[in-house]
Design a protein around this motif. Structure first.
Motif, short mmCIF file in Angstrom:
data_model
loop_
_atom_site.label_atom_id
_atom_site.label_comp_id
_atom_site.label_asym_id
_atom_site.label_seq_id
_atom_site.Cartn_x
_atom_site.Cartn_y
_atom_site.Cartn_z
N SER A 105 0.87 -1.13 0.06
CA SER A 105 -0.18 -0.20 -0.14
C SER A 105 0.74 1.16 -0.01
CB SER A 105 -0.92 -0.01 1.02
OG SER A 105 -1.64 1.32 1.08
N SER A 106 0.53 2.28 -0.71
CA SER A 106 1.59 3.46 -0.90
C SER A 106 1.51 4.17 0.41
CB SER A 106 0.69 4.48 -2.03
OG SER A 106 -0.67 4.89 -1.72
N ASP A 107 0.30 4.07 1.30
CA ASP A 107 0.54 4.66 2.73
C ASP A 107 1.75 3.81 3.61
OD1 ASP A 107 -0.76 2.36 3.44
OD2 ASP A 107 -2.44 3.30 4.22
#
Length: 124
Positions: A105-107
């Motif tokens: 996930s990019s987060d």
């Protein structure tokens, strides 16, 4: 957090995870949604970290605990979903550690940066 002692003076601090030395000589650690893959190279002669690092592109340089290096973020597709890979190398006198922190996930980017910040070298 646990500090994992690798070899050639390298170590890394990681959250709870599973880790192993692989048959090809590399080292891997992983949690539920991330993985760290490491290759370490040792040079027989005394070679400075600056020489091993060479010329780097602006913005890709990274300084760590007794090392200098580079990092680059790649986004790839795996089975139709994005996989983020923070890749690079860390150089200390006469040794290079190549790393790849993979996550889903990019987060999780700041988590991946914290993993890289947990790399340390002790020439001891």
């Amino acid at each position: 957090m646990t500090r994992w002692l690798l070899w050639a003076g390298w170590s890394v601090e990681l959250p709870a995870c599973t880790a192993q030395r692989n048959p090809d000589g590399s080292w891997s650690a992983w949690g539920e949604d991330w993985a760290l893959d490491v290759n370490i190279f040792e040079i027989g002669d005394v070679v400075s970290a600056d020489t091993l690092l060479g010329v780097v592109a602006a913005g890709s340089r990274r300084d760590g605990d007794s090392w200098i290096g580079t990092e680059q973020l790649l986004v790839e597709q795996d089975s139709g979903r994005p996989v983020y890979r923070l890749m690079g190398k860390a150089c200390a006198t006469s040794t290079i550690l190549q790393f790849c922190v993979s996550y889903l996930s990019s987060d999780q980017y700041e988590f991946a940066r914290a993993v890289v910040a947990g790399l340390a070298h002790d020439a001891g």
